[in-house]
Motif scaffolding. Structure first.
Motif, PDB file in Angstrom:
ATOM      1  N   PRO A   5       0.834  -1.211   0.000  1.00 48.68           N
ATOM      2  CA  PRO A   5       0.000   0.000   0.000  1.00 48.68           C
ATOM      3  C   PRO A   5       0.868   1.260   0.000  1.00 48.68           C
ATOM      4  N   LEU A   6       0.530   2.180  -0.872  1.00 48.96           N
ATOM      5  CA  LEU A   6       1.319   3.398  -1.045  1.00 48.96           C
ATOM      6  C   LEU A   6       0.480   4.625  -0.701  1.00 48.96           C
ATOM      7  N   PRO A   7       1.112   5.711  -0.294  1.00 50.91           N
ATOM      8  CA  PRO A   7       0.361   6.924   0.066  1.00 50.91           C
ATOM      9  C   PRO A   7      -0.082   7.693  -1.175  1.00 50.91           C
ATOM     10  N   ASP A   8      -0.896   8.688  -0.966  1.00 47.30           N
ATOM     11  CA  ASP A   8      -1.271   9.601  -2.047  1.00 47.30           C
ATOM     12  C   ASP A   8      -0.160  10.630  -2.218  1.00 47.30           C
ATOM     13  N   ALA A   9      -0.174  11.283  -3.379  1.00 47.74           N
ATOM     14  CA  ALA A   9       0.836  12.303  -3.642  1.00 47.74           C
ATOM     15  C   ALA A   9       0.213  13.399  -4.495  1.00 47.74           C
ATOM     16  N   LEU A  10       0.838  14.562  -4.477  1.00 47.33           N
ATOM     17  CA  LEU A  10       0.382  15.685  -5.288  1.00 47.33           C
ATOM     18  C   LEU A  10       1.257  15.747  -6.531  1.00 47.33           C
ATOM     19  N   GLY A  11       0.659  15.530  -7.698  1.00 48.59           N
ATOM     20  CA  GLY A  11       1.465  15.542  -8.906  1.00 48.59           C
ATOM     21  C   GLY A  11       0.658  15.214 -10.139  1.00 48.59           C
ATOM     22  N   SER A  12       1.388  14.977 -11.237  1.00 45.45           N
ATOM     23  CA  SER A  12       0.778  14.626 -12.506  1.00 45.45           C
ATOM     24  C   SER A  12       0.665  13.107 -12.603  1.00 45.45           C
ATOM     25  N   LYS A  13      -0.549  12.614 -12.745  1.00 46.74           N
ATOM     26  CA  LYS A  13      -0.760  11.175 -12.806  1.00 46.74           C
ATOM     27  C   LYS A  13      -0.028  10.567 -13.998  1.00 46.74           C
ATOM     28  N   GLY A  14      -0.084  11.247 -15.145  1.00 46.29           N
ATOM     29  CA  GLY A  14       0.569  10.726 -16.343  1.00 46.29           C
ATOM     30  C   GLY A  14       2.068  10.618 -16.191  1.00 46.29           C
ATOM     31  N   MET A  15       2.684  11.670 -15.636  1.00 47.52           N
ATOM     32  CA  MET A  15       4.137  11.667 -15.455  1.00 47.52           C
ATOM     33  C   MET A  15       4.571  10.599 -14.450  1.00 47.52           C
ATOM     34  N   LEU A  16       3.851  10.511 -13.340  1.00 41.94           N
ATOM     35  CA  LEU A  16       4.217   9.540 -12.312  1.00 41.94           C
ATOM     36  C   LEU A  16       4.030   8.108 -12.818  1.00 41.94           C
ATOM     37  N   THR A  17       3.014   7.889 -13.634  1.00 39.03           N
ATOM     38  CA  THR A  17       2.830   6.564 -14.234  1.00 39.03           C
ATOM     39  C   THR A  17       4.007   6.225 -15.135  1.00 39.03           C
ATOM     40  N   GLN A  18       4.456   7.216 -15.919  1.00 43.78           N
ATOM     41  CA  GLN A  18       5.617   7.016 -16.788  1.00 43.78           C
ATOM     42  C   GLN A  18       6.863   6.686 -15.979  1.00 43.78           C
TER      43      GLN A  18
END
Length: 298
Positions: A187-200
């Motif tokens: 389980p991972l925490p939430d983060a503030l950022g761009s979903k597309g970039m973080l997925t990449q």
């Protein structure tokens, strides 16, 4: 005594006040020829120097603000130009590469249709041309992604890293299946950022772990680490070939590869892109030099 105490009292009260009347009172008292006048004159001179200093500072601030605004506008124009150039350059470079691949396909089909014999050397040459063209197209695509990461606006939102990592894994599920990879996601925490970039970012790290797993099936673990300065820390580790201590920074540079390009496919830009994405989110990515069971990215 009253003639001395009263002017001193006026001078004292006026020196504490910032009103125009107070200033006029001090300047009036400075016309006296006694000690009170001398003291009032000193206060007036001090106030004049202070005003001159404030005016000078205001001019400096105004000038620098103007220069900063000009620089910001210049950078905005430069970023726009870079975006346009990267897109045009990427398109113009990929077009001849696609045409080269198409011509090779046409040539092969024509040779097969006419049953024209072709030597092994000629066949090898065609294979090399096709392979180089495809590799060049992949490099152009990777360079465009790398350059656009610096100029694209990061639209930040509350993102579930659980969903991000699972989506990244789903996008490379064929590779995970082909390599019989074991992927463990805590389980991972939430983060503030761009979903597309973080997925990449996570997709590149998972692909990297699969590529450098050695002869064994990849074992990949993704879990949260201890937060530092109120920033979340995510760890991805594998049990692959690992990275030598001398290369823990070089691997994040574009085109820096640990093996020859004919051994493992790729443009050598994946980890460089990961670092840029992390930095655009006011974070960073590094290798743990003390981890000796493979590679551990933090």
């Amino acid at each position: 005594r009253y003639s001395i105490a009263k002017p001193l009292y006026k001078l004292s009260m006026s020196a504490r006040s910032k009103s125009q009347n107070a200033e006029n009172t001090i300047r009036l008292l400075s016309s006296r020829t006694d000690e009170v006048g001398t003291l009032a004159t000193a206060i007036c001179e001090r106030d004049d120097r202070f005003r001159a200093l404030v005016a000078s500072l205001e001019n400096v601030v105004s000038e620098r603000t103007h220069k900063l605004r000009q620089r910001e506008e210049s950078l905005q124009r430069l970023n726009k130009s870079l975006k346009e150039f990267a897109f045009v350059a990427s398109h113009d470079l990929k077009t001849p590469l696609r045409q080269s691949e198409a011509f090779i396909h046409v040539l092969r089909e024509e040779l097969e249709r006419t049953e024209t014999p072709i030597t092994d050397d000629a066949q090898e040459a065609l294979d090399i041309i096709m392979s180089c063209s495809q590799r060049m197209r992949h490099i152009v695509k990777s360079l465009y992604e790398l350059s656009s990461t610096d100029t694209v606006d990061v639209e930040r939102e509350q993102v579930s890293l659980d969903k991000v990592v699972h989506e990244a894994a789903d996008q490379v599920r064929i590779l995970l299946k082909e390599t019989s990879a074991s992927l463990e996601i805590s389980p991972l925490p939430d983060a503030l950022g761009s979903k597309g970039m973080l997925t990449q970012l996570f997709q590149n790290l998972i692909v990297n772990a699969c590529k450098y797993s050695g002869d064994a099936s990849p074992v990949i673990r993704i879990y949260p680490g201890r937060s530092v300065d109120e920033k979340s820390r995510i760890i991805l580790e594998d049990e692959g070939t690992g990275i030598a201590e001398d290369y823990v920074e070089k691997v994040f540079e574009p085109f820096k590869r640990l093996v020859r390009k004919d051994e493992i496919e790729g443009a050598g830009i994946g980890l460089a892109l990961c670092r840029k994405i992390a930095q655009r989110h006011e974070g960073d990515i590094r290798l743990d030099p003390d981890y000796d069971h493979g590679a551990r990215f933090i």
